[in-house]
Design an enzyme around this catalytic site. Structure first.
Site, PDB file in Angstrom:
ATOM      1  N   HIS A 180       1.630  -7.958   1.020  1.00  0.00           N
ATOM      2  CA  HIS A 180       1.863  -9.360   1.373  1.00  0.00           C
ATOM      3  C   HIS A 180       0.763 -10.229   0.775  1.00  0.00           C
ATOM      4  O   HIS A 180      -0.099  -9.729   0.036  1.00  0.00           O
ATOM      5  CB  HIS A 180       1.972  -9.533   2.892  1.00  0.00           C
ATOM      6  CG  HIS A 180       0.772  -9.043   3.658  1.00  0.00           C
ATOM      7  ND1 HIS A 180      -0.420  -9.705   3.667  1.00  0.00           N
ATOM      8  CD2 HIS A 180       0.599  -7.929   4.403  1.00  0.00           C
ATOM      9  CE1 HIS A 180      -1.283  -9.046   4.413  1.00  0.00           C
ATOM     10  NE2 HIS A 180      -0.689  -7.955   4.861  1.00  0.00           N
TER      11      HIS A 180
ATOM     12  N   HIS B 126      -2.921  -9.036   0.811  1.00  0.00           N
ATOM     13  CA  HIS B 126      -3.261  -8.009  -0.182  1.00  0.00           C
ATOM     14  C   HIS B 126      -3.370  -8.637  -1.569  1.00  0.00           C
ATOM     15  O   HIS B 126      -4.289  -8.360  -2.327  1.00  0.00           O
ATOM     16  CB  HIS B 126      -2.187  -6.916  -0.236  1.00  0.00           C
ATOM     17  CG  HIS B 126      -1.923  -6.268   1.090  1.00  0.00           C
ATOM     18  ND1 HIS B 126      -0.660  -6.043   1.570  1.00  0.00           N
ATOM     19  CD2 HIS B 126      -2.769  -5.806   2.042  1.00  0.00           C
ATOM     20  CE1 HIS B 126      -0.733  -5.451   2.744  1.00  0.00           C
ATOM     21  NE2 HIS B 126      -2.004  -5.310   3.064  1.00  0.00           N
TER      22      HIS B 126
ATOM     23  N   CYS C  62      -5.729   2.447  19.195  1.00  0.00           N
ATOM     24  CA  CYS C  62      -4.643   1.640  18.616  1.00  0.00           C
ATOM     25  C   CYS C  62      -4.204   2.318  17.315  1.00  0.00           C
ATOM     26  O   CYS C  62      -4.998   2.430  16.367  1.00  0.00           O
ATOM     27  CB  CYS C  62      -5.086   0.211  18.320  1.00  0.00           C
ATOM     28  SG  CYS C  62      -3.809  -0.691  17.388  1.00  0.00           S
TER      29      CYS C  62
ATOM     30  N   CYS D 102      -4.330  -0.100  14.244  1.00  0.00           N
ATOM     31  CA  CYS D 102      -5.682  -0.330  13.704  1.00  0.00           C
ATOM     32  C   CYS D 102      -6.294   0.996  13.268  1.00  0.00           C
ATOM     33  O   CYS D 102      -7.315   1.004  12.580  1.00  0.00           O
ATOM     34  CB  CYS D 102      -6.626  -0.895  14.751  1.00  0.00           C
ATOM     35  SG  CYS D 102      -6.224  -2.516  15.343  1.00  0.00           S
TER      36      CYS D 102
ATOM     37  N   CYS E 293      -3.411  -3.906  22.279  1.00  0.00           N
ATOM     38  CA  CYS E 293      -4.367  -4.243  21.220  1.00  0.00           C
ATOM     39  C   CYS E 293      -4.388  -5.757  21.024  1.00  0.00           C
ATOM     40  O   CYS E 293      -3.332  -6.388  20.954  1.00  0.00           O
ATOM     41  CB  CYS E 293      -3.924  -3.558  19.929  1.00  0.00           C
ATOM     42  SG  CYS E 293      -4.843  -4.128  18.507  1.00  0.00           S
TER      43      CYS E 293
ATOM     44  N   HIS F  35      -2.757  -6.366  17.408  1.00  0.00           N
ATOM     45  CA  HIS F  35      -1.337  -6.054  17.180  1.00  0.00           C
ATOM     46  C   HIS F  35      -0.441  -6.340  18.368  1.00  0.00           C
ATOM     47  O   HIS F  35       0.777  -6.317  18.248  1.00  0.00           O
ATOM     48  CB  HIS F  35      -1.184  -4.591  16.746  1.00  0.00           C
ATOM     49  CG  HIS F  35      -1.812  -4.329  15.421  1.00  0.00           C
ATOM     50  ND1 HIS F  35      -3.109  -3.913  15.281  1.00  0.00           N
ATOM     51  CD2 HIS F  35      -1.321  -4.487  14.171  1.00  0.00           C
ATOM     52  CE1 HIS F  35      -3.397  -3.801  14.007  1.00  0.00           C
ATOM     53  NE2 HIS F  35      -2.338  -4.149  13.307  1.00  0.00           N
TER      54      HIS F  35
ATOM     55  N   LYS G 273      -2.028 -17.711  12.620  1.00  0.00           N
ATOM     56  CA  LYS G 273      -2.071 -16.436  11.920  1.00  0.00           C
ATOM     57  C   LYS G 273      -0.667 -16.133  11.397  1.00  0.00           C
ATOM     58  O   LYS G 273       0.313 -16.459  12.056  1.00  0.00           O
ATOM     59  CB  LYS G 273      -2.484 -15.382  12.953  1.00  0.00           C
ATOM     60  CG  LYS G 273      -2.865 -14.068  12.374  1.00  0.00           C
ATOM     61  CD  LYS G 273      -3.183 -13.070  13.468  1.00  0.00           C
ATOM     62  CE  LYS G 273      -2.980 -11.703  12.865  1.00  0.00           C
ATOM     63  NZ  LYS G 273      -2.604 -10.664  13.740  1.00  0.00           N
TER      64      LYS G 273
ATOM     65  N   LYS H 221       5.126 -11.684  11.332  1.00  0.00           N
ATOM     66  CA  LYS H 221       6.579 -11.666  11.154  1.00  0.00           C
ATOM     67  C   LYS H 221       7.272 -12.227  12.384  1.00  0.00           C
ATOM     68  O   LYS H 221       8.349 -12.792  12.295  1.00  0.00           O
ATOM     69  CB  LYS H 221       7.077 -10.276  10.817  1.00  0.00           C
ATOM     70  CG  LYS H 221       6.706  -9.240  11.824  1.00  0.00           C
ATOM     71  CD  LYS H 221       7.329  -7.914  11.506  1.00  0.00           C
ATOM     72  CE  LYS H 221       6.786  -6.880  12.473  1.00  0.00           C
ATOM     73  NZ  LYS H 221       7.713  -5.855  12.845  1.00  0.00           N
TER      74      LYS H 221
HETATM   75  N1  MSP Z   1      -6.533   0.647   5.097  1.00  0.00           N
HETATM   76  C1  MSP Z   1      -7.438  -0.301   5.610  1.00  0.00           C
HETATM   77  C2  MSP Z   1      -8.596  -0.506   4.663  1.00  0.00           C
HETATM   78  C3  MSP Z   1      -9.343   0.714   4.289  1.00  0.00           C
HETATM   79  S1  MSP Z   1     -10.555   0.383   3.112  1.00  0.00           S
HETATM   80  C4  MSP Z   1     -11.415   1.737   3.009  1.00  0.00           C
HETATM   81  C5  MSP Z   1      -6.737  -1.640   5.841  1.00  0.00           C
HETATM   82  N2  MSP Z   1      -5.608  -1.827   5.154  1.00  0.00           N
HETATM   83  S2  MSP Z   1      -4.643  -3.121   5.234  1.00  0.00           S
HETATM   84  O1  MSP Z   1      -3.438  -2.770   4.548  1.00  0.00           O
HETATM   85  O2  MSP Z   1      -4.531  -3.593   6.554  1.00  0.00           O
HETATM   86  O3  MSP Z   1      -5.330  -4.185   4.317  1.00  0.00           O
HETATM   87  C6  MSP Z   1      -6.398  -4.870   4.766  1.00  0.00           C
HETATM   88  C7  MSP Z   1      -6.863  -5.892   3.761  1.00  0.00           C
HETATM   89  O4  MSP Z   1      -5.787  -6.733   3.322  1.00  0.00           O
HETATM   90  C8  MSP Z   1      -7.812  -6.870   4.390  1.00  0.00           C
HETATM   91  O5  MSP Z   1      -9.098  -6.434   4.487  1.00  0.00           O
HETATM   92  C9  MSP Z   1      -7.718  -7.995   3.430  1.00  0.00           C
HETATM   93  O6  MSP Z   1      -8.420  -7.631   2.287  1.00  0.00           O
HETATM   94  C10 MSP Z   1      -6.236  -8.043   3.176  1.00  0.00           C
HETATM   95  N3  MSP Z   1      -5.559  -8.916   4.149  1.00  0.00           N
HETATM   96  C11 MSP Z   1      -4.653  -8.567   5.105  1.00  0.00           C
HETATM   97  N4  MSP Z   1      -4.194  -9.696   5.736  1.00  0.00           N
HETATM   98  C12 MSP Z   1      -4.767 -10.774   5.225  1.00  0.00           C
HETATM   99  C13 MSP Z   1      -4.627 -12.169   5.383  1.00  0.00           C
HETATM  100  N5  MSP Z   1      -3.785 -12.729   6.238  1.00  0.00           N
HETATM  101  N6  MSP Z   1      -5.376 -12.964   4.575  1.00  0.00           N
HETATM  102  C14 MSP Z   1      -6.233 -12.465   3.633  1.00  0.00           C
HETATM  103  N7  MSP Z   1      -6.371 -11.161   3.452  1.00  0.00           N
HETATM  104  C15 MSP Z   1      -5.772 -10.265   4.301  1.00  0.00           C
HETATM  105  O7  MSP Z   1      -7.236  -2.426   6.598  1.00  0.00           O
END
Ligand code: MSP
Length: 742
Positions: free
Chosen positions: A17, A20, A136, A139, A160, A163, A317, A320
């Site tokens: 999304h 990422h 969780c 998380c 959580c 979530h 925030k 969905k």
């Molecule tokens: N798998 C763990 C990270 C492990 S690293 C060793 C994780 N994954 S995640 O799929 O949840 O991705 C997290 C990352 O996605 C966040 O740290 C950030 O970089 C990005 N983002 C997720 N949601 C976001 C927003 N709404 N806005 C900006 N970045 C965000 O956590």
């Protein structure tokens, strides 16, 4: 010299999304900036594939965990290709997967080293104990009391805070990492390296957290509870806690614990890394990870740099449930990649949360890119082709012409402009190195504004009429072209495609003595005047076509509704022309929700259909040319007052490809947003002549479409002679924009 930058590895239970995409764009920008400086750079991204959450997502989808991970990885790879972040487009160097056998080897090695180690207080760094607590799954973390909401009903599980889902009660044998013994060592690390956690506000946050005291960390789960994970060395009844496993990817990817990878990439060569993370996972990176590394005797990362979160335009925030997430397919369908990159870097003050809205994205694309950079580029290149035979002229004004040049008001001292730009370059680079992307782009756009003004003040179209002012004209053209070259080099990391495009249009892609791409130029080393006189410019093409806001918003809203309701599998890649990141991803029939944190198994199909925009009155190009007719009958004053005539100021003016009569103007008539107006005057007026001019506009004319562009009004012009030559009505006194004519 080498440089290593990483993104977090993304959970393999959730489709990519905006969050990422943002982290990837930031990392990609940093990597390109380093590569431009000639630094050998390694950019790592990937997926985090173990843990209960992925196991459960796989179970729901009727897959094995590995198949589940493959499914999500496939999606991520298509996303990165569509947004030009993959290796083929000069983006990441490696897509890491924690299910890779070499990763298992590397994590096991790190565990063994930590398990043998003593803490700074002389205790075993890892010990076996018994854990009881709330966990969780989403998380993948145990939750302390301040991290969950107490249940409202007796006997129910707490939920959580992130979530809002019930936590699992876990009570089992577990290995612990003695984090409590590392607080002082961590504080000493933060103190000795103030740049270790950035930005500063995040550093303070982390320091305060560690000062508050640290609890030991459970770092394993019984295999019978969580089987999908890396087995604990010498104790196969346990699987490693996913964060121990996931964080270690940063070193296993490049060769820690595996000779083959070491040869292919090189831990010795690239470590330590700069870890780019969202603030949501800062604690794992700035507290746990350094402590694990200390225990295992591995060098600390270069820095942990945390960005904020994207929220919706009202500050909520994205989720969905609220239906306010940004669908990457829709985003990619309507916007060029570089506009998206520019927007996210310009809009979010790095480190703080940022609001994402399509309307703001359209506004910025139109104002900063179409009217700003795009217009500067096309007007400069068009003038070179028109007034200098398509070759970059000499910028030198000879002694004998200096006085003459001065009379036109053009600054004969070239260093005024070059000094400005050199200073802006230094500032830009400093800001980029400090991750202040928004400020850096503001700085770059101060260059755009400065040179735009130089052109408007010098009025090359006037200079062109006087053969004696040839050198003055050439000097102005040279300065504008040389500025464009600098802008390409500065902006390349942020907008690689657009920078390359301008570079090519400037004729530099094939010019001897110039690198074929702005990727090959280190902006810090640029010297004013390196643009070679005589460089033949290429074909001039529009860079950022103006986006019709009303139409695009209607299409986006339609797509959002359709993607939320449709349950039909999408045909692969039916959309996305040109530079837009078309993703040909097949999603499964699913629950009909779009995934932000949605399980990939429930991914909704992507709708490719966008409804045509509402029909507008059809008009021809000729309709926009004022017709010369005598007064034939009288009207009442009431009729006249139906016409809303306003004073407007021309903000931008450009030609439309293949429409030799039309100019596309944006005109400020005192409304919140400027109007887009088409005028059939291109054979009589140069676009540059109109900039800043006050004109009279019919403001309540029904919008109509010409050559695919919506015209939201009409300018008034006298129609002179048999051919009906238009002469634009204007004002000789100061009038505010929007003043009514009556
Ligand atoms: N798998 C763990 C990270 C492990 S690293 C060793 C994780 N994954 S995640 O799929 O949840 O991705 C997290 C990352 O996605 C966040 O740290 C950030 O970089 C990005 N983002 C997720 N949601 C976001 C927003 N709404 N806005 C900006 N970045 C965000 O956590």
């Amino acid at each position: 010299m080498t440089f290593y930058v990483t993104t977090p590895i993304y959970y393999a239970n959730s489709l990519p999304h905006l969050g990422h995409l943002y982290t990837m764009i930031v990392a990609d920008t940093i990597a390109r900036h380093k590569r431009q400086q000639g630094i050998e750079t390694f950019f790592l991204t990937g997926t985090d594939e173990h843990g209960i959450n992925i196991e459960r997502a796989a179970e729901r989808a009727g897959r094995t965990p590995k198949e589940q991970a493959d499914y999500v990885v496939n999606y991520f790879k298509k996303m990165t290709a569509a947004f030009r972040l993959d290796t083929d487009h000069g983006g990441y160097d490696m897509f890491m997967r924690t299910s890779e056998p070499f990763h298992y080897e590397g994590v096991s090695e790190l565990w063994r080293r930590a398990a043998k180690a003593k803490t700074p207080k002389g205790n075993d760094a890892i010990y076996k104990g018994h854990y009881e607590g709330w966990f969780c799954a989403a998380c993948a973390a145990y939750k302390t009391e301040d991290e969950y909401a107490k249940p409202t009903e007796a006997g129910a599980a707490p939920t959580c805070l992130i979530h809002e889902t019930p936590l699992d009660r876990i009570s089992e044998e577990s290995y612990f990492f003695r984090l409590s013994d590392y607080a002082d060592a961590l504080l000493a690390l933060y103190e000795s390296r103030p740049d270790f956690v950035q930005p500063e506000s995040r550093n303070n946050e982390v320091t305060a957290f560690v000062r508050g005291g640290l609890q030991d960390l459970s770092v394993s789960r019984l295999k019978r509870s969580v089987s999908w994970g890396v087995p604990v060395p010498d104790d196969p009844d346990h699987t490693m806690y996913v964060w121990f496993d996931a964080l270690t990817n940063y070193i296993t990817a490049i060769g820690f614990g595996n000779e083959e990878r070491e040869r292919a990439v090189g831990f010795e060569k690239f470590w330590p890394a700069l870890h780019l993370v969202g603030k949501d996972i800062l604690r794992f990176h700035a507290v746990y990870w350094p402590a694990f590394l200390m225990a295992a005797g591995v060098e600390q990362p270069r820095a942990i740099v945390a960005h904020g979160m994207w929220v919706d335009p009202t500050g909520r925030k994205m989720s969905k449930t609220l239906g306010n997430t940004i669908d990457l397919d829709i985003l990619g369908h309507h916007f060029p990649v570089d506009a998206i990159r520019y927007f996210v870097l310009r809009e979010m003050v790095f480190g703080q949360d940022g609001r994402f809205g399509y309307e703001a994205l359209i506004d910025r694309t139109n104002s900063d890119l179409a009217s700003g950079l795009g217009n500067l580029s096309s007007r400069t290149l068009t003038m070179i082709s028109r007034y200098a035979g398509g070759r970059v002229p000499s910028g030198v004004i000879s002694e004998d012409k200096l006085l003459l040049a001065k009379r036109t008001g053009v600054d004969t001292d070239e260093t005024t402009i070059s000094g400005f730009i050199e200073h802006a370059r230094d500032q830009f680079l400093q800001q980029l190195d400090a991750f202040a992307f928004s400020k850096a782009l503001e700085t770059a756009w101060s260059i755009v504004a400065r040179v735009d003004k130089m052109i408007s003040d010098a009025k090359p179209w006037e200079l062109a009429k006087d053969e004696n002012q040839k050198q003055t004209l050439n000097a102005v053209l040279y300065r504008a072209a040389e500025t464009l070259r600098w802008l390409c080099a500065l902006l390349y990391p942020v907008m690689p495609t657009a920078a390359q495009e301008i570079w090519t249009q400037l004729g530099l892609a094939n010019s001897p003595g110039s690198p074929a791409t702005p990727a090959g130029i280190d902006p810090a080393k640029m010297k004013w005047g390196e643009l070679a006189e005589g460089t033949t410019i290429g074909e001039v093409k529009p860079l950022f076509p103006r986006i019709d806001k009303a139409k695009t918003m209607a299409e986006i809203n339609d797509s959002v509704v359709q993607s939320a309701t449709s349950n039909v599998q999408s045909p692969a890649d039916a959309r996305g022309a040109g530079d837009s990141p078309a993703m040909s991803v097949e999603r499964e029939q699913g629950s009909g929700t779009h995934a932000t944190e949605a399980d990939a198994v429930a991914g909704a199909p992507i709708s490719t259909e966008t409804k045509p925009s509402p029909p507008m009155e059809r008009a021809t190009e000729a309709d926009a040319v004022a017709s010369a007719e005598g007064v034939t009958s009288f009207i009442d004053i009431a009729d006249f007052t139906k016409v809303d005539l306003r004073v407007g100021e021309v903000l931008t003016a450009e030609r439309i490809p293949k429409a030799d009569k039309l100019l596309l103007l944006t005109v400020d008539i005192g409304e919140e947003k400027p109007r887009q107006i088409l005028a059939g005057i291109a054979q009589y007026y140069e676009p540059e002549q109109l900039l800043g001019r006050k004109i009279a506009v019919v403001a309540n004319l029904k919008p109509r479409k010409l050559r695919g562009y919506e015209s939201q009004g009409m300018l008034l012009a006298a129609s002179v002679g048999d051919e009906g030559k238009p002469v634009i009505a204007t004002f000789t006194e100061e009038v505010p924009n929007g003043a009514r004519l009556k």
